[in-house]
Write a protein that holds these residues in place. Sequence first.
Motif, PDB file in Angstrom:
ATOM      1  N   SER A 194     -49.734 113.492 -77.022  1.00 50.22           N
ATOM      2  CA  SER A 194     -50.703 114.149 -77.902  1.00 50.22           C
ATOM      3  C   SER A 194     -51.200 113.213 -78.995  1.00 50.22           C
ATOM      4  N   SER A 195     -51.195 111.901 -78.705  1.00 52.64           N
ATOM      5  CA  SER A 195     -51.807 110.870 -79.562  1.00 52.64           C
ATOM      6  C   SER A 195     -50.985 110.487 -80.788  1.00 52.64           C
ATOM      7  N   LEU A 196     -49.670 110.704 -80.760  1.00 51.55           N
ATOM      8  CA  LEU A 196     -48.819 110.209 -81.835  1.00 51.55           C
ATOM      9  C   LEU A 196     -49.025 108.703 -82.003  1.00 51.55           C
ATOM     10  N   ILE A 197     -49.188 108.252 -83.257  1.00 47.82           N
ATOM     11  CA  ILE A 197     -49.344 106.828 -83.541  1.00 47.82           C
ATOM     12  C   ILE A 197     -47.989 106.279 -83.969  1.00 47.82           C
ATOM     13  N   SER A 198     -47.354 105.517 -83.079  1.00 50.83           N
ATOM     14  CA  SER A 198     -45.984 105.048 -83.278  1.00 50.83           C
ATOM     15  C   SER A 198     -45.969 103.673 -83.937  1.00 50.83           C
ATOM     16  N   LEU A 199     -45.308 103.571 -85.073  1.00 50.50           N
ATOM     17  CA  LEU A 199     -45.321 102.350 -85.867  1.00 50.50           C
ATOM     18  C   LEU A 199     -44.003 101.593 -85.765  1.00 50.50           C
ATOM     19  N   GLU A 200     -44.102 100.272 -85.854  1.00 46.96           N
ATOM     20  CA  GLU A 200     -42.934  99.394 -85.761  1.00 46.96           C
ATOM     21  C   GLU A 200     -42.310  99.110 -87.124  1.00 46.96           C
ATOM     22  N   ARG A 201     -43.010  99.476 -88.190  1.00 51.55           N
ATOM     23  CA  ARG A 201     -42.602  99.155 -89.556  1.00 51.55           C
ATOM     24  C   ARG A 201     -42.628  97.651 -89.813  1.00 51.55           C
ATOM     25  N   SER A 202     -43.544  97.000 -89.153  1.00 51.18           N
ATOM     26  CA  SER A 202     -43.839  95.590 -89.398  1.00 51.18           C
ATOM     27  C   SER A 202     -45.356  95.476 -89.416  1.00 51.18           C
ATOM     28  N   TRP A 203     -45.935  95.123 -90.561  1.00 55.34           N
ATOM     29  CA  TRP A 203     -47.374  95.190 -90.703  1.00 55.34           C
ATOM     30  C   TRP A 203     -48.101  94.280 -89.712  1.00 55.34           C
ATOM     31  N   ASN A 204     -47.506  93.164 -89.336  1.00 51.40           N
ATOM     32  CA  ASN A 204     -48.131  92.267 -88.366  1.00 51.40           C
ATOM     33  C   ASN A 204     -48.401  92.976 -87.044  1.00 51.40           C
ATOM     34  N   LYS A 205     -47.488  93.888 -86.658  1.00 45.26           N
ATOM     35  CA  LYS A 205     -47.657  94.658 -85.420  1.00 45.26           C
ATOM     36  C   LYS A 205     -48.420  95.952 -85.676  1.00 45.26           C
TER      37      LYS A 205
END
Length: 406
Positions: free
Chosen positions: A163-174
């Motif tokens: 359902s389009s969850l935006i999954s973050l790595e907690r690293s701004w470069n990624k």
Amino acid sequence: MLILLISKQIWQSPLPLFFLLVLSSFYPALLSTLFRCFYFQVVLFILVRPFSKNIFRRINKEVAELLWLEIVWLFDWWANVKVELYTDQETYEILGKEPALIISNHRSDIDWLVGWVLAQKDLPFDIFLYGSKQRVGCLGYTIALAKKSLSYLPVLGWSMWFSSLISLERSWNKDENILKSGFRELNGFHQPFWLAVFVEGTRFTHTKLLAAQEYAVSVGKPIPRNVLIPRTKGFVASVSHLRSIIPAIYDITLAIPKDKPRPTLLRMLRGCSSVVHVRLERRLIQELPEDESGIAQWCRDVFVVKDALLDRHLATGTFGDQECQDIGRPKKSLMVVICWSCFLFLSAIKFFEWCPFSWGGVVFCAVFLVLVLVLMQILIVFSKSEKSTAPKVPPPTTLKENLLPA
């Protein structure tokens, strides 16, 4: 329903055996429903999405709601957790009719579920009974910026990913590229959606508050008392990329009355009631500054105000500056659970008529119950604030520019 009432009392007992009994009576039905909806999402993703994202989103919305309403039912009906919404009538009427960016303090283990509860849709019967809408009606279009591990959560996290969850790595470069890709997907949405951003970056605990206070003292910033210092990069990126399609920001402040227990997933499963106060203020996105540093400062200023609101709530027990809206308790989640439970019960009868007693069947049921126990334990542990991971803290020499990016 008698089994459900009995199992609710069992959940309130501390004995592990009782937990096993209730899981064997009701939660297999819940898990079975979640898996059925998830499998349907997989089929839709493979067969429909490659040809039409729009059709996929419309169908997936209904399927996701069937799945998520099971969890909403636990909140609304099983535990009877009451949500009191404080906002003006004009804002209340427009909820669910426009795309919106949501920023909120991250106070408890189930803040995300409070959003689902508000976003669920009324049945026609509810509208007839109350004379007007009680809930919003965009549950299947609720999206969030969240840590990547959430998308690995069995069934529930997987369904959010579809359902389009935006999954973050907690690293701004990624994360910078991940956000841009996610925002491009949202540009194709043709229905009102909610995008939730928990800018504190992690759930509130006293340990994290002490760290935030120490940092605020070291850099001469306002010292927080009830919130953490916001990490604004994700919010700034959201506003910058979505300003053309999102007309408003919903500034939400969550609070638990001091005479009520803090709601957690475990307490909810045990049927323990509570109350959550939600203050919602609609802010036009066009009123925000155009430059990134100005947007970041706007967010930090909002959290200073939010901190003061929570101070006042602690003293008065209410958000008295806003009107309390009657959001009722829609019957849709209850009807979904009843229908799925009846379906599963009848299917079980047919199964045992077709397959008489055998040790193989006993082993199958035992394995299924163990699977239920494991998945429920994963969900409970994942939801605990004490288990949440704080964002990585850089060395002192670079702390200021990374924690409070301009």
